[in-house]
Scaffold this motif. Structure first.
Motif, PDB file in Angstrom:
ATOM      1  N   ILE A  67     -45.272 -42.598   5.631  1.00  0.00           N
ATOM      2  CA  ILE A  67     -43.846 -42.802   4.795  1.00  0.00           C
ATOM      3  C   ILE A  67     -42.832 -43.259   5.705  1.00  0.00           C
ATOM      4  N   ALA A  68     -42.304 -44.558   5.393  1.00  0.00           N
ATOM      5  CA  ALA A  68     -41.279 -45.025   6.135  1.00  0.00           C
ATOM      6  C   ALA A  68     -39.949 -44.307   5.926  1.00  0.00           C
ATOM      7  N   GLY A  69     -39.462 -44.101   4.635  1.00  0.00           N
ATOM      8  CA  GLY A  69     -38.618 -43.270   4.345  1.00  0.00           C
ATOM      9  C   GLY A  69     -38.585 -42.922   2.909  1.00  0.00           C
ATOM     10  N   SER A  70     -37.752 -41.952   2.504  1.00  0.00           N
ATOM     11  CA  SER A  70     -37.780 -41.219   1.196  1.00  0.00           C
ATOM     12  C   SER A  70     -36.309 -40.922   0.825  1.00  0.00           C
ATOM     13  N   ALA A  71     -36.072 -40.914  -0.490  1.00  0.00           N
ATOM     14  CA  ALA A  71     -34.673 -40.544  -0.898  1.00  0.00           C
ATOM     15  C   ALA A  71     -34.936 -39.619  -1.438  1.00  0.00           C
ATOM     16  N   TRP A  72     -34.125 -38.448  -1.410  1.00  0.00           N
ATOM     17  CA  TRP A  72     -34.224 -37.004  -1.839  1.00  0.00           C
ATOM     18  C   TRP A  72     -32.798 -36.941  -3.084  1.00  0.00           C
ATOM     19  N   LEU A  73     -33.080 -37.261  -4.322  1.00  0.00           N
ATOM     20  CA  LEU A  73     -31.951 -37.684  -5.133  1.00  0.00           C
ATOM     21  C   LEU A  73     -31.143 -36.627  -5.133  1.00  0.00           C
ATOM     22  N   GLU A  74     -31.560 -35.426  -5.802  1.00  0.00           N
ATOM     23  CA  GLU A  74     -30.694 -34.121  -5.979  1.00  0.00           C
ATOM     24  C   GLU A  74     -29.870 -33.864  -4.739  1.00  0.00           C
ATOM     25  N   GLN A  75     -30.427 -33.910  -3.571  1.00  0.00           N
ATOM     26  CA  GLN A  75     -29.527 -33.505  -2.382  1.00  0.00           C
ATOM     27  C   GLN A  75     -28.891 -34.556  -1.850  1.00  0.00           C
ATOM     28  N   TRP A  76     -28.941 -35.660  -2.442  1.00  0.00           N
ATOM     29  CA  TRP A  76     -28.351 -36.894  -2.056  1.00  0.00           C
ATOM     30  C   TRP A  76     -28.487 -37.339  -0.454  1.00  0.00           C
ATOM     31  N   GLU A  77     -29.617 -37.535  -0.248  1.00  0.00           N
ATOM     32  CA  GLU A  77     -30.093 -37.457   1.280  1.00  0.00           C
ATOM     33  C   GLU A  77     -31.376 -38.350   1.421  1.00  0.00           C
ATOM     34  N   LEU A  78     -31.183 -39.059   2.445  1.00  0.00           N
ATOM     35  CA  LEU A  78     -32.180 -40.087   3.109  1.00  0.00           C
ATOM     36  C   LEU A  78     -32.786 -39.537   4.272  1.00  0.00           C
TER      37      LEU A  78
ATOM     38  N   ASN B 261     -40.293 -50.983  14.241  1.00  0.00           N
ATOM     39  CA  ASN B 261     -40.132 -51.897  13.158  1.00  0.00           C
ATOM     40  C   ASN B 261     -38.473 -51.558  12.887  1.00  0.00           C
ATOM     41  N   ALA B 262     -37.531 -51.884  13.821  1.00  0.00           N
ATOM     42  CA  ALA B 262     -36.235 -51.738  13.427  1.00  0.00           C
ATOM     43  C   ALA B 262     -35.812 -52.885  12.478  1.00  0.00           C
ATOM     44  N   GLU B 263     -36.411 -54.113  12.839  1.00  0.00           N
ATOM     45  CA  GLU B 263     -35.821 -55.191  11.649  1.00  0.00           C
ATOM     46  C   GLU B 263     -36.072 -55.062  10.262  1.00  0.00           C
ATOM     47  N   ALA B 264     -37.421 -54.596  10.120  1.00  0.00           N
ATOM     48  CA  ALA B 264     -38.108 -54.124   8.995  1.00  0.00           C
ATOM     49  C   ALA B 264     -37.163 -53.084   8.269  1.00  0.00           C
ATOM     50  N   PHE B 265     -36.858 -51.991   8.975  1.00  0.00           N
ATOM     51  CA  PHE B 265     -36.003 -50.835   8.405  1.00  0.00           C
ATOM     52  C   PHE B 265     -34.705 -51.403   7.944  1.00  0.00           C
ATOM     53  N   LEU B 266     -34.033 -52.207   8.592  1.00  0.00           N
ATOM     54  CA  LEU B 266     -32.589 -52.595   8.398  1.00  0.00           C
ATOM     55  C   LEU B 266     -32.563 -53.671   7.297  1.00  0.00           C
ATOM     56  N   THR B 267     -33.572 -54.520   7.064  1.00  0.00           N
ATOM     57  CA  THR B 267     -33.752 -55.496   5.910  1.00  0.00           C
ATOM     58  C   THR B 267     -34.264 -55.134   4.796  1.00  0.00           C
ATOM     59  N   GLU B 268     -35.538 -54.221   4.686  1.00  0.00           N
ATOM     60  CA  GLU B 268     -36.085 -53.846   3.625  1.00  0.00           C
ATOM     61  C   GLU B 268     -35.935 -52.100   3.490  1.00  0.00           C
ATOM     62  N   ILE B 269     -36.513 -51.397   4.248  1.00  0.00           N
ATOM     63  CA  ILE B 269     -36.627 -50.055   4.090  1.00  0.00           C
ATOM     64  C   ILE B 269     -35.379 -49.319   3.762  1.00  0.00           C
ATOM     65  N   VAL B 270     -34.431 -49.381   4.433  1.00  0.00           N
ATOM     66  CA  VAL B 270     -33.080 -49.129   3.995  1.00  0.00           C
ATOM     67  C   VAL B 270     -32.609 -49.327   2.665  1.00  0.00           C
ATOM     68  N   PRO B 271     -32.661 -50.790   2.460  1.00  0.00           N
ATOM     69  CA  PRO B 271     -32.107 -50.882   0.895  1.00  0.00           C
ATOM     70  C   PRO B 271     -32.969 -50.491  -0.024  1.00  0.00           C
ATOM     71  N   HIS B 272     -34.396 -50.141   0.314  1.00  0.00           N
ATOM     72  CA  HIS B 272     -35.239 -49.646  -0.703  1.00  0.00           C
ATOM     73  C   HIS B 272     -34.850 -48.288  -1.290  1.00  0.00           C
ATOM     74  N   GLU B 273     -34.449 -47.347   0.054  1.00  0.00           N
ATOM     75  CA  GLU B 273     -34.164 -45.978  -0.294  1.00  0.00           C
ATOM     76  C   GLU B 273     -32.803 -45.873  -0.662  1.00  0.00           C
TER      77      GLU B 273
ATOM     78  N   THR C 253     -43.226 -51.584  -3.829  1.00  0.00           N
ATOM     79  CA  THR C 253     -43.204 -50.271  -3.738  1.00  0.00           C
ATOM     80  C   THR C 253     -43.769 -49.788  -2.447  1.00  0.00           C
ATOM     81  N   ARG C 254     -44.342 -50.348  -1.758  1.00  0.00           N
ATOM     82  CA  ARG C 254     -44.944 -49.974  -0.488  1.00  0.00           C
ATOM     83  C   ARG C 254     -44.468 -50.861   0.616  1.00  0.00           C
ATOM     84  N   HIS C 255     -44.346 -50.363   1.795  1.00  0.00           N
ATOM     85  CA  HIS C 255     -44.141 -51.004   2.991  1.00  0.00           C
ATOM     86  C   HIS C 255     -45.408 -51.544   3.475  1.00  0.00           C
ATOM     87  N   ARG C 256     -45.179 -52.659   4.606  1.00  0.00           N
ATOM     88  CA  ARG C 256     -46.452 -53.138   5.197  1.00  0.00           C
ATOM     89  C   ARG C 256     -46.586 -52.890   6.655  1.00  0.00           C
TER      90      ARG C 256
END
Length: 170
Positions: free
Chosen positions: A43-54, A64-76, A110-113
């Motif tokens: 799992i690249a990232g997850s959002a914990w909604l009730e805790q307001w946590e990423l 995969n820094a660029e993929a995180f900055l362009t896709e993973i962070v906005p996704h979460e 819904t899924r990273h590559r």
């Protein structure tokens, strides 16, 4: 390899940028979430909604820094924004999708590559009809004699594939 602190800072800054962008689009301000780098496995990232946590995976981030900055962070971040605006909704439902496309201008995947081999190695097992890939956890439980797995197609037990590489004499 673990990312350095400057990369962690870049991710945190990108989270802030995404929230600012969402605030401009929605007319609503969002508190900054807690950002942790303790996600594990594939799992690249997850959002914990009730805790307001990423949570982000430091092993995958390092490669995969660029993929995180362009896709993973906005996704979460989109998960948090959807929760703030609509409450508990389907994780990748139309509310989340509209934030991905309308706010971030991204395809709502819904899924990273990402290649997850370093973060979550797999081990080949054979049943006779195909090769299966077992996770480290399942592989270790087989090695300890705690579990046995069988093929869902042919019903035969799975056996570890022995590496064909020759070992150097010690």
């Amino acid at each position: 390899m673990k990312p350095d602190n400057s990369l962690f800072k870049r991710i945190q800054d990108r989270v802030t940028e995404c929230l600012d962008l969402a605030a401009r689009h929605t007319g609503r301000n969002f508190d900054p979430p807690m950002v942790r780098f303790n996600q594990r496995g594939r799992i690249a990232g997850s959002a914990w909604l009730e805790q307001w946590e990423l949570r982000f995976n430091p092993v995958l981030l390092a490669d995969n820094a660029e993929a995180f900055l362009t896709e993973i962070v906005p996704h979460e971040v989109a998960h948090l924004v959807a929760f703030a605006l609509h409450g508990k909704v389907r994780p990748h439902g139309r509310e989340w999708q509209s934030i991905m496309t309308g706010v971030f201008g991204l395809e709502p995947r819904t899924r990273h590559r990402l290649n997850t081999e370093k973060a979550s190695p797999v081990f080949p097992y054979d049943c006779g009809c195909r090769i299966h890939k077992l996770s480290l956890r399942r592989h270790n439980s087989v090695k300890r004699g705690q579990k046995r797995y069988q093929c869902l197609h042919c019903g035969q037990p799975l056996h570890a594939v022995i590496s064909s590489r020759k070992r150097k004499p010690s």
